[in-house]
Design an enzyme around this catalytic site. Structure first.
Site, mmCIF file in Angstrom:
data_model
loop_
_atom_site.group_PDB
_atom_site.id
_atom_site.type_symbol
_atom_site.label_atom_id
_atom_site.label_comp_id
_atom_site.label_asym_id
_atom_site.label_seq_id
_atom_site.Cartn_x
_atom_site.Cartn_y
_atom_site.Cartn_z
ATOM 1 N N HIS A 37 0.838 -1.202 0.000
ATOM 2 C CA HIS A 37 0.000 0.000 0.000
ATOM 3 C C HIS A 37 0.876 1.257 0.000
ATOM 4 O O HIS A 37 0.611 2.222 -0.718
ATOM 5 C CB HIS A 37 -0.886 0.044 1.255
ATOM 6 C CG HIS A 37 -1.904 -1.039 1.354
ATOM 7 N ND1 HIS A 37 -1.875 -2.000 2.337
ATOM 8 C CD2 HIS A 37 -2.997 -1.305 0.600
ATOM 9 C CE1 HIS A 37 -2.913 -2.808 2.192
ATOM 10 N NE2 HIS A 37 -3.605 -2.416 1.151
ATOM 11 N N GLY A 147 -2.806 -1.217 -7.335
ATOM 12 C CA GLY A 147 -1.689 -2.150 -7.450
ATOM 13 C C GLY A 147 -1.969 -3.200 -8.518
ATOM 14 O O GLY A 147 -3.103 -3.662 -8.666
ATOM 15 N N ASP A 150 -3.587 -6.881 -8.004
ATOM 16 C CA ASP A 150 -4.969 -7.191 -8.371
ATOM 17 C C ASP A 150 -5.146 -6.804 -9.842
ATOM 18 O O ASP A 150 -5.817 -5.822 -10.163
ATOM 19 C CB ASP A 150 -5.921 -6.415 -7.464
ATOM 20 C CG ASP A 150 -5.727 -6.782 -6.007
ATOM 21 O OD1 ASP A 150 -6.272 -7.806 -5.585
ATOM 22 O OD2 ASP A 150 -4.977 -6.081 -5.289
ATOM 23 N N SER A 186 -2.686 -7.889 2.931
ATOM 24 C CA SER A 186 -3.264 -7.777 4.280
ATOM 25 C C SER A 186 -3.581 -9.165 4.833
ATOM 26 O O SER A 186 -3.550 -9.386 6.041
ATOM 27 C CB SER A 186 -4.542 -6.947 4.228
ATOM 28 O OG SER A 186 -4.282 -5.714 3.599
HETATM 29 P P1 AMP Z 1 -6.536 -3.706 -0.624
HETATM 30 O O1 AMP Z 1 -6.411 -2.962 0.665
HETATM 31 O O2 AMP Z 1 -6.101 -5.126 -0.558
HETATM 32 O O3 AMP Z 1 -7.906 -3.510 -1.250
HETATM 33 O O4 AMP Z 1 -5.510 -3.025 -1.625
HETATM 34 C C1 AMP Z 1 -5.548 -1.649 -1.881
HETATM 35 C C2 AMP Z 1 -4.665 -1.378 -3.086
HETATM 36 O O5 AMP Z 1 -3.323 -1.761 -2.783
HETATM 37 C C3 AMP Z 1 -5.080 -2.174 -4.326
HETATM 38 O O6 AMP Z 1 -4.988 -1.346 -5.471
HETATM 39 C C4 AMP Z 1 -4.076 -3.297 -4.353
HETATM 40 O O7 AMP Z 1 -3.841 -3.801 -5.655
HETATM 41 C C5 AMP Z 1 -2.839 -2.605 -3.806
HETATM 42 N N1 AMP Z 1 -1.898 -3.595 -3.264
HETATM 43 C C6 AMP Z 1 -2.167 -4.562 -2.351
HETATM 44 N N2 AMP Z 1 -1.072 -5.325 -2.146
HETATM 45 C C7 AMP Z 1 -0.095 -4.830 -2.943
HETATM 46 C C8 AMP Z 1 1.264 -5.196 -3.202
HETATM 47 N N3 AMP Z 1 1.842 -6.231 -2.592
HETATM 48 N N4 AMP Z 1 1.964 -4.463 -4.099
HETATM 49 C C9 AMP Z 1 1.382 -3.417 -4.734
HETATM 50 N N5 AMP Z 1 0.102 -3.024 -4.544
HETATM 51 C C10 AMP Z 1 -0.624 -3.728 -3.665
#
Ligand code: AMP
Length: 283
Positions: A37, A147, A150, A186
């Protein structure tokens, strides 16, 4: 750092900042923040006057109630992280304010949402699309950061923005990994030390797949070899392994060794569902 919890208030605040000529970057998250993040926050901080991070565990995108209930929510810790990085606004709306009534609108992304995540998490992308559309309307950022971990979500959001004429620019950023290669997530917080070690094999399999394709093996042969690799790892259960066109997720002919391919995987370790992908572009 300002903490805003109401959609009306965030819209007012963003309008006031825009009137002062400030550019705005938005990073939507579900909290339980990690360095993956943080890479998005840093990029937004670099290219915008104001960085807004939303933290909202969106019930509409979970097709499994247990997964939603068990999703980590370390809010105080997240707030500290955001403050320490210099984020300007934390937007953390309540469920009630985001969805005062059950939405009637249902976004259907068609075939691009019928494979991979869409196939195994029915309704997932309808929920993602809805919450991102709401956030883009509430914040109206110049840029919104996502990111590539996804990948399918990123491509669908890019289409959402295009199809519905949102004016925000969608930016996709590379996957941040642990030293072991495991993609930061997460959900990793819920794994034991042994689970974390096992889960690192997900990326080893992807690297192996990438090497096979660049060595000229076709998709079918590579898929078999990678499935074989994963099947030898006790405690790792693959849900899907797909070789797709990285631009639109369309299928790749199985008997060729493609120049451009995204290899995408979902797997369970200790009951936790993890996803990852690797890109291969050979020009
Ligand atoms: P989330 O909180 O899992 O919904 O993720 C929020 C954003 O962070 C999304 O755009 C994810 O793709 C990105 N993200 C989560 N993990 C990673 C990672 N390891 N590397 C880069 N971006 C990430």
């Amino acid at each position: 750092m300002q903490v805003v919890t109401s959609p009306r208030r965030i819209t007012e605040l963003m309008k006031a900042l825009r009137n002062q000529g400030k550019s705005i970057g938005l990073v939507p998250t579900m909290g339980a923040l990690h360095d993956g993040h943080a890479s998005l926050f840093r990029e937004s901080l670099k290219y915008n006057d104001i960085t807004v991070v939303s933290v909202f565990v969106n019930p509409m995108q979970f097709n499994n109630q247990d997964d939603f209930n068990n999703y980590p929510r370390p809010f105080a810790q997240d707030k500290k992280i955001l403050e320490s990085l210099g984020v300007d606004v934390l937007y953390a709306p309540s469920e009630k304010e985001m969805y005062p009534e059950s939405p009637l609108v249902n976004l259907d992304f068609g075939v691009m949402a019928e494979i991979m995540e869409g196939a195994f998490r029915p309704g997932h992308f309808d929920g993602v699309g809805l919450v991102i559309a709401k956030l883009l309307n509430q914040v109206s950022p110049d840029k919104a950061y996502f990111g590539l971990k996804d990948l399918q979500q990123f491509l669908l959001i890019s289409r959402l923005v295009k199809d519905l004429s949102f004016t925000s620019e969608v930016v996709g950023l590379p996957i941040i990994r642990e030293k072991s290669g495991l993609a930061m997530s997460s959900r990793n917080m819920r794994l034991s030390d042994v689970g974390l070690q096992l889960a690192a094999n997900i990326y080893t399999g992807l690297e192996f797949a990438q090497k096979n394709i660049s060595d000229g093996f076709d998709v079918d042969e590579t898929k078999l070899a990678v499935f074989d690799f994963y099947s030898r790892i006790d405690g790792l259960e693959v849900e899907y392994l797909e070789f797709v066109n990285p631009d639109d997720l369309s299928a790749i002919e199985p008997r060729i060794s493609p120049k451009d391919v995204a290899i995408c995987v979902a797997a369970y370790v200790e009951g936790i569902r993890l996803i990852d992908n690797i890109y291969l572009r050979q020009d």
